[in-house]
Design a protein around this motif. Structure first.
Motif, PDB file in Angstrom:
ATOM      1  N   SER A   1      -3.326   1.712  10.736  1.00 30.87           N
ATOM      2  CA  SER A   1      -1.983   2.145  10.356  1.00 30.87           C
ATOM      3  C   SER A   1      -1.530   1.499   9.051  1.00 30.87           C
ATOM      4  CB  SER A   1      -0.969   1.826  11.464  1.00 30.87           C
ATOM      5  OG  SER A   1      -0.807   0.431  11.620  1.00 30.87           O
ATOM      6  N   ILE A   2      -2.135   0.354   8.696  1.00 36.55           N
ATOM      7  CA  ILE A   2      -1.716  -0.345   7.476  1.00 36.55           C
ATOM      8  C   ILE A   2      -2.850  -0.489   6.475  1.00 36.55           C
ATOM      9  CG2 ILE A   2       0.116  -1.596   8.654  1.00 36.55           C
ATOM     10  CD1 ILE A   2      -1.747  -4.068   8.663  1.00 36.55           C
ATOM     11  N   TRP A   3      -3.979   0.157   6.738  1.00 32.26           N
ATOM     12  CA  TRP A   3      -5.127   0.007   5.835  1.00 32.26           C
ATOM     13  C   TRP A   3      -5.881   1.310   5.718  1.00 32.26           C
ATOM     14  CZ3 TRP A   3      -6.687  -2.724   2.000  1.00 32.26           C
ATOM     15  CH2 TRP A   3      -8.026  -2.676   1.585  1.00 32.26           C
ATOM     16  N   ILE A   4      -6.489   1.512   4.584  1.00 35.76           N
ATOM     17  CA  ILE A   4      -7.415   2.606   4.349  1.00 35.76           C
ATOM     18  C   ILE A   4      -8.342   2.125   3.233  1.00 35.76           C
ATOM     19  CG2 ILE A   4      -5.910   3.760   2.662  1.00 35.76           C
ATOM     20  CD1 ILE A   4      -6.920   6.439   3.775  1.00 35.76           C
ATOM     21  N   VAL A   5      -9.608   2.468   3.285  1.00 37.75           N
ATOM     22  CA  VAL A   5     -10.573   1.869   2.365  1.00 37.75           C
ATOM     23  C   VAL A   5     -10.400   2.339   0.923  1.00 37.75           C
ATOM     24  CG1 VAL A   5     -12.286   1.447   4.151  1.00 37.75           C
ATOM     25  CG2 VAL A   5     -12.310   3.620   2.909  1.00 37.75           C
ATOM     26  N   ALA A   6      -9.759   3.477   0.726  1.00 37.48           N
ATOM     27  CA  ALA A   6      -9.508   3.995  -0.622  1.00 37.48           C
ATOM     28  C   ALA A   6      -8.397   5.040  -0.504  1.00 37.48           C
ATOM     29  CB  ALA A   6     -10.783   4.604  -1.222  1.00 37.48           C
ATOM     30  N   PHE A   7      -8.257   5.890  -1.513  1.00 46.62           N
ATOM     31  CA  PHE A   7      -7.291   6.997  -1.472  1.00 46.62           C
ATOM     32  C   PHE A   7      -5.853   6.477  -1.353  1.00 46.62           C
ATOM     33  CE2 PHE A   7     -10.864   8.186   1.550  1.00 46.62           C
ATOM     34  CZ  PHE A   7     -11.740   8.514   0.526  1.00 46.62           C
ATOM     35  N   ALA A   8      -5.555   5.390  -2.052  1.00 45.54           N
ATOM     36  CA  ALA A   8      -4.219   4.804  -1.957  1.00 45.54           C
ATOM     37  C   ALA A   8      -3.922   3.982  -3.205  1.00 45.54           C
ATOM     38  CB  ALA A   8      -4.105   3.924  -0.712  1.00 45.54           C
TER      39      ALA A   8
ATOM     40  N   ILE B   1       0.840  -1.195   0.000  1.00 44.68           N
ATOM     41  CA  ILE B   1       0.000   0.000   0.000  1.00 44.68           C
ATOM     42  C   ILE B   1       0.873   1.241   0.000  1.00 44.68           C
ATOM     43  CG2 ILE B   1      -0.165   0.169   2.518  1.00 44.68           C
ATOM     44  CD1 ILE B   1      -3.074   1.079   2.200  1.00 44.68           C
ATOM     45  N   CYS B   2       0.392   2.271  -0.676  1.00 41.12           N
ATOM     46  CA  CYS B   2       0.979   3.605  -0.567  1.00 41.12           C
ATOM     47  C   CYS B   2      -0.184   4.566  -0.348  1.00 41.12           C
ATOM     48  CB  CYS B   2       1.758   3.993  -1.821  1.00 41.12           C
ATOM     49  SG  CYS B   2       2.403   5.687  -1.759  1.00 41.12           S
ATOM     50  N   LYS B   3      -0.328   5.025   0.885  1.00 40.44           N
ATOM     51  CA  LYS B   3      -1.429   5.916   1.220  1.00 40.44           C
ATOM     52  C   LYS B   3      -1.192   7.306   0.622  1.00 40.44           C
ATOM     53  CE  LYS B   3      -2.550   3.839   5.728  1.00 40.44           C
ATOM     54  NZ  LYS B   3      -2.708   4.135   7.170  1.00 40.44           N
ATOM     55  N   LEU B   4      -2.236   7.857   0.033  1.00 38.32           N
ATOM     56  CA  LEU B   4      -2.184   9.225  -0.476  1.00 38.32           C
ATOM     57  C   LEU B   4      -2.895  10.188   0.475  1.00 38.32           C
ATOM     58  CD1 LEU B   4      -3.017   8.527  -4.238  1.00 38.32           C
ATOM     59  CD2 LEU B   4      -0.796   8.435  -3.089  1.00 38.32           C
ATOM     60  N   TRP B   5      -3.626   9.626   1.424  1.00 36.83           N
ATOM     61  CA  TRP B   5      -4.356  10.405   2.445  1.00 36.83           C
ATOM     62  C   TRP B   5      -4.459   9.528   3.675  1.00 36.83           C
ATOM     63  CZ3 TRP B   5      -9.305   9.939   4.856  1.00 36.83           C
ATOM     64  CH2 TRP B   5      -9.750  11.094   5.511  1.00 36.83           C
ATOM     65  N   TRP B   6      -4.281  10.100   4.861  1.00 38.52           N
ATOM     66  CA  TRP B   6      -4.235   9.251   6.058  1.00 38.52           C
ATOM     67  C   TRP B   6      -4.816   9.927   7.288  1.00 38.52           C
ATOM     68  CZ3 TRP B   6      -0.282  10.970   3.040  1.00 38.52           C
ATOM     69  CH2 TRP B   6       0.535  11.978   3.547  1.00 38.52           C
ATOM     70  N   SER B   7      -5.713  10.875   7.103  1.00 42.04           N
ATOM     71  CA  SER B   7      -6.343  11.566   8.228  1.00 42.04           C
ATOM     72  C   SER B   7      -5.260  12.085   9.162  1.00 42.04           C
ATOM     73  CB  SER B   7      -7.319  10.622   8.938  1.00 42.04           C
ATOM     74  OG  SER B   7      -8.055  11.323   9.911  1.00 42.04           O
ATOM     75  N   ASN B   8      -5.429  11.876  10.474  1.00 44.27           N
ATOM     76  CA  ASN B   8      -4.444  12.377  11.439  1.00 44.27           C
ATOM     77  C   ASN B   8      -3.538  11.277  11.976  1.00 44.27           C
ATOM     78  OD1 ASN B   8      -5.427  15.072  11.374  1.00 44.27           O
ATOM     79  ND2 ASN B   8      -7.159  14.428  12.627  1.00 44.27           N
ATOM     80  N   HIS B   9      -3.529  10.136  11.282  1.00 43.49           N
ATOM     81  CA  HIS B   9      -2.731   9.012  11.769  1.00 43.49           C
ATOM     82  C   HIS B   9      -1.239   9.333  11.647  1.00 43.49           C
ATOM     83  CE1 HIS B   9      -2.793   4.678  12.860  1.00 43.49           C
ATOM     84  NE2 HIS B   9      -1.531   4.781  12.477  1.00 43.49           N
ATOM     85  N   VAL B  10      -0.482   9.013  12.706  1.00 38.55           N
ATOM     86  CA  VAL B  10       0.959   9.246  12.735  1.00 38.55           C
ATOM     87  C   VAL B  10       1.683   7.950  12.396  1.00 38.55           C
ATOM     88  CG1 VAL B  10       2.929   9.917  14.158  1.00 38.55           C
ATOM     89  CG2 VAL B  10       0.717  11.054  14.462  1.00 38.55           C
ATOM     90  N   HIS B  11       2.614   8.006  11.440  1.00 39.03           N
ATOM     91  CA  HIS B  11       3.368   6.836  11.014  1.00 39.03           C
ATOM     92  C   HIS B  11       4.839   6.985  11.412  1.00 39.03           C
ATOM     93  CE1 HIS B  11      -0.147   7.075   8.344  1.00 39.03           C
ATOM     94  NE2 HIS B  11      -0.088   5.765   8.286  1.00 39.03           N
ATOM     95  N   LYS B  12       5.483   5.882  11.797  1.00 41.64           N
ATOM     96  CA  LYS B  12       6.891   5.873  12.166  1.00 41.64           C
ATOM     97  C   LYS B  12       7.736   5.636  10.910  1.00 41.64           C
ATOM     98  CE  LYS B  12       5.826   4.039  16.764  1.00 41.64           C
ATOM     99  NZ  LYS B  12       6.014   2.903  17.706  1.00 41.64           N
TER     100      LYS B  12
END
Length: 303
Positions: A168-175, A129-140
């Motif tokens: 942290s590893i999933w989003i329903v779309a936007f990726a 996955i490569c997220k293009l949008w992730w709300s306010n989630h913080v990634h390390k």
């Protein structure tokens, strides 16, 4: 070359905006494919006129689905029309590319993006996955790659101890998704908006694929709209938000040329512009309920 999929239902004013943003900002894709689940045929005919190069695939839902929605016959909709996730899975499963970009009609691209460059990097790193949008989630972040044709690509360590943390590893779309990962997760959805089952599936996939990696763009590439409730479900009607009234008013204004799908871009449609259209078509009390809901949504979803 990969395909861009746009999940859609009865928001052609947003769908037009989404398609236009992909054409303007994105390179390295083969086709834009709209997966429509029952938008009235008159509006989809207008989309075809505006975007003859876009492929539109329809579920078995017809104009009757929106008519049932206007009557608030939600159980009849469930009985008579197929599951939207089943429709999406069927169509994406027939794709022969390793990766695909999944969008929804109420989201649009706001930065230059070369999909070929991103996919080459994702493939070499076994990213799912490569997220293009992730709300306010913080990634390390653990690694960062500079892309000459768009935002930098960042890899991160997943941080999840429960199915809920699997966001942290999933989003329903936007990726950008590796297709097998997307199919594995979405095929577990039991109904529309069943995100919990998808999160559990994402955690399961990560646990059984130890070499899988996860990425995001350094900067957000997608903006999402919140001018009307996102789903045609009873939860909104129970709050007094009669969603089809807002959709009907905005769809009609767009079809008549009174709502430019690029208004407010790169941000959402301006609230004054939308409120003016709603006031022309709806009682002030109904518009007031919408206004209060919109204020709450903006506070919750936006920084």
């Amino acid at each position: 070359m990969i395909n861009v999929y746009v999940k859609s239902f009865n928001r052609p004013f947003y769908l037009d905006r989404c398609i236009r943003s992909v054409k303007f900002n994105v390179t390295g894709y083969s086709k834009i494919i709209v997966l429509d689940d029952g938008t009235p045929s008159a509006f989809m005919d207008r989309i075809r006129q505006l975007h003859p190069d876009v492929e539109i695939r329809s579920s078995s839902a017809d104009d009757g689905k929106v008519e049932l929605l206007r009557q608030e016959r939600f159980k009849d909709i469930e009985k008579l029309y197929p599951s939207a996730p089943d429709f999406w899975v069927r169509e994406v499963k027939s794709d022969d590319n390793a990766y695909c970009l999944i969008l929804e009609d109420d989201a649009w691209i706001v930065r230059r993006l070369d999909l070929l460059t991103l996919v080459r990097n994702l493939e070499s790193n076994e990213a799912v996955i490569c997220k293009l949008w992730w709300s306010n989630h913080v990634h390390k972040i653990t690694e960062r790659y500079i892309c000459n044709s768009g935002p930098a690509l960042e890899y991160y360590d997943p941080d999840y101890e429960s199915s809920k943390d699997a966001s942290s590893i999933w989003i329903v779309a936007f990726a950008l998704f590796r297709r097998d990962y997307w199919l594995h997760c979405v095929s577990k959805a039991r109904r529309l908006a069943d995100e919990r089952s998808q999160l559990i599936a994402a955690a399961d996939f990560a646990n059984t694929h130890p070499t899988a990696r996860f990425a995001k763009t350094e900067r957000r590439v997608v903006h999402q709209g919140w001018m009307i409730p996102a789903r045609s479900t009873p939860e909104y009607y129970d709050k007094g938000l009669v969603q089809h009234l807002y959709m009907d008013a905005l769809n009609a204004a767009w079809a008549a040329g009174r709502l430019d799908s690029a208004e407010g871009y790169p941000f959402d449609f301006s609230k004054p512009a939308v409120a003016a259209i709603l006031r022309e078509a709806l009682p002030e009390k109904v518009v007031g309920v919408w206004g209060e809901w919109h204020e709450r949504e903006i506070r919750y979803y936006y920084d």
